[in-house]
Enzyme design. Structure first.
Site, PDB file in Angstrom:
ATOM      1  N   SER A   1      11.653 -56.408 -13.441  1.00 28.53           N
ATOM      2  CA  SER A   1      12.429 -55.089 -13.504  1.00 28.53           C
ATOM      3  C   SER A   1      11.394 -53.979 -13.310  1.00 28.53           C
ATOM      4  CB  SER A   1      13.053 -55.066 -14.937  1.00 28.53           C
ATOM      5  OG  SER A   1      14.141 -56.219 -15.036  1.00 28.53           O
TER       6      SER A   1
ATOM      7  N   ILE B   1      10.747 -53.696  -9.571  1.00 22.84           N
ATOM      8  CA  ILE B   1      12.012 -52.885  -9.163  1.00 22.84           C
ATOM      9  C   ILE B   1      11.971 -51.653  -8.923  1.00 22.84           C
ATOM     10  CG2 ILE B   1      14.565 -52.814  -8.923  1.00 22.84           C
ATOM     11  CD1 ILE B   1      14.478 -56.202  -9.245  1.00 22.84           C
ATOM     12  N   ARG B   2      11.887 -51.315 -10.303  1.00 24.75           N
ATOM     13  CA  ARG B   2      11.859 -49.832 -10.764  1.00 24.75           C
ATOM     14  C   ARG B   2      10.818 -48.881 -10.073  1.00 24.75           C
ATOM     15  NH1 ARG B   2      11.431 -48.012 -16.983  1.00 24.75           N
ATOM     16  NH2 ARG B   2       9.408 -48.907 -17.042  1.00 24.75           N
ATOM     17  N   GLU B   3       9.344 -49.390  -9.891  1.00 28.10           N
ATOM     18  CA  GLU B   3       8.658 -48.739  -9.135  1.00 28.10           C
ATOM     19  C   GLU B   3       8.868 -48.540  -7.863  1.00 28.10           C
ATOM     20  OE1 GLU B   3       6.348 -47.875 -11.513  1.00 28.10           O
ATOM     21  OE2 GLU B   3       4.915 -46.888 -10.163  1.00 28.10           O
TER      22      GLU B   3
END
Ligand code: MEZ
Length: 536
Positions: A364, A367-369
């Protein structure tokens, strides 16, 4: 080979490297973990799931792609086929030729049962050989099955079936001894002590490995052992439906010979599903680290026969799949790379997450980065990923470590002109594992009489998130348990008249639901000509 633009970006990684040596990045608080999971973990995308409209888990959500193959017709055109003409008649039918199937077959054979193992592709073509980094077992002085138990529960967010975790950790040291005695070449110190490392979410170093081809090494030994003992193995012959008898007990399976295209009847007093995972369904369009035959066949057959799912909506995206080069897009970059100290970094060369968070949290954060924070690196092929700073391993553990401990990784990248000893690599989460599956008990039994499941097709052990190295462990613990129990059980079983009534009922339900089209399942092989599986 990296382009000049990428080489320029690598300079930022090199700049921050000295600051990162020996200084651990802070771990996330429970609140931060919850937040990043909710924000970015693919399992939280409601529109990618669908409620099952039939079967034991009616009303519960599963990935759209899985729902679609469950709501498909049987591959069998003739449900009134002659089931009295039996081609194989055995005590224990094992469906699947990976580690779970092989260990179940070995154990059932050891107990004196007449065993048949059937497999869709070659014996050994399975996710077992795709597991690279290691297998967990608490067999060191500073560790114990109790500590292992707590780690497994923590990793699964305390959703796991506790009795299954208990069985897993209790049998683990014995499984390592069994494998070692059979000839698995684990990494050892000069004095014979097993070398162990951490994995994400482990509080002790308990990952036993054979370099970075642990699963392949285990499968090599198990396959030899099955063949040496003369257990009958039929390759290229997947099961396409389970058979029940008139009392509702499982009584065998219909096999499909992929070469001759003949259907064959295998009658069996007990059946063990060991068909593995579902990565080739490419949930949410993700690439996968899974082998070519991972198409959820066991889930579909078992569910149609009345076996219950648990956590069928919990999917594991391994944090580090290959983002570049495109030829190996989605292939596994083993967690062992991070266990040995490689850190994930953004385009500015900054670390943004502790390198060994549990897989769901680590994925996660990556993915956020790349999405919300827009700090990913666009690769020359257009895929966005983050850096994994592999040269740090050589600084932390000395020159030659990568060649010795990660030879498969080194070779995989060298083929494309990337030397991971000197240059970082680009990674992004890849579809790796189904955390849930068909619900089992401590002996691998399902709610359908005489039907067992072992390995990735089973569910409950890992709760909603599995830790590294507990899959190679569970296939062996529960493969052996299922094999033992099935061999005992078959002494008291009489199979009555075989039927496909449950499949006919499934077809009727599909008609009532108005399901149209020619989709058939189990899928057996992925359909790459059509893009996403729901379009097939
Ligand atoms: O347990 C696994 O999934 C595993 C060992 C994978 C890996 O990263 O090597």
């Amino acid at each position: 080979m990296y382009t000049p633009r990428i080489r320029e970006l690598i300079k930022k990684v090199e700049e921050t490297r000295p600051q990162r040596v020996g200084i651990p990045f802070p771990r996330m608080s429970p609140e931060e973990k919850k937040e990043v999971l909710k924000e970015c973990y693919p399992d939280y995308k409601e529109n990618e799931f669908k409620k099952l409209r039939l079967g034991p888990n009616k009303g519960e959500k599963v990935p759209v792609e899985l729902a679609n193959i469950i709501e498909s017709k049987s591959r069998l055109q003739n449900l009134d086929m002659d089931l009295k003409k039996v081609d194989y008649d055995v005590d224990v039918l094992v469906i699947g030729g990976g580690g779970a199937g092989a260990s179940a077959a070995l154990q059932a054979h050891e107990k004196g049962a007449n065993v048949l193992l059937v497999t869709k592709l070659r014996f050994g073509d399975a996710n077992t050989i795709m597991a690279e980094g290691g297998i967990q077992a608490a067999d060191k002085e500073n560790d114990s099955p109790e500590i292992h138990y707590l780690d497994v529960l923590g990793g699964g967010h305390f959703t796991n079936k506790k009795e299954l975790v208990h069985a897993l950790v209790k049998d683990a040291p014995n499984v390592i001894k069994w494998l070692n005695d059979l000839g698995v070449m684990f990494d050892k110190e000069k004095d014979g002590t097993m070398i162990t490392t951490h994995g994400g979410g482990t509080s002790r170093k308990r990952m036993h490995a054979a370099a970075d081809y642990t699963g392949a090494e285990i499968m090599r030994v198990l396959r030899d052992e099955v063949l040496n003992r003369g257990i009958e193995v039929i390759e290229f012959s997947p099961a396409v439906e389970l058979l029940l008898d008139t009392e509702g007990k499982v009584g065998g399976a219909v096999l499909f010979n992929l070469e001759t295209e003949e259907y064959l009847i295998a009658r069996a007093k007990t059946v063990i599903i060991a068909t593995g995972g579902s990565g080739r369904l490419h949930y949410q369009g993700f690439p996968t680290s899974n082998h070519y035959g991972a198409t959820a066949d066991g889930l579909v057959m078992g569910y149609k026969a009345g076996a219950e799912f648990i956590f069928a909506d919990a999917i594991q995206y391994h944090p580090t799949g290959v983002a570049y080069p495109p030829q190996i897009f989605g292939a596994l970059v083993t967690e062992k790379v991070r266990s040995l100290g490689a850190t994930p970094l953004n385009i500015h060369g900054e670390q943004f997450v502790y390198h060994l968070e549990t897989r769901d949290v680590e994925s996660s954060a990556i993915i956020r980065e790349c999405t919300i924070k827009n700090n990913g690196i666009e690769s020359p092929s257009g895929m966005v990923g983050v850096w994994l700073d592999t040269p740090l391993i050589e600084i932390l553990h000395g020159e030659g470590t990568i060649e010795k401990r990660l030879p498969a990784m080194l070779r995989m990248y060298l083929k494309f002109g990337i030397d991971i000893r000197k240059e970082p690599i680009l990674v992004y989460p890849t579809l790796h594992y189904q955390n849930g599956g068909l619900l089992i008990d401590e002996y691998g039994r399902t709610n359908v009489e005489n039907l067992y499941v072992a390995g990735e097709a089973s569910g409950g052990i890992h709760g909603r998130n599995r830790l590294m190295g507990n899959s190679l462990l569970d296939i062996l613990v529960f493969g052996r348990r299922a094999g033992n129990h099935a061999a005992e059980q078959c002494k008291n079983v009489t199979v009555k008249q075989l039927t496909l009534e449950h499949v006919k009922k499934h077809h009727k339900e599909l008609d009532i639901l108005g399901v149209e089209g020619d989709n058939m399942s189990p899928m057996l092989l992925p359909h790459y000509t059509h893009g996403r599986e729901e379009d097939n």
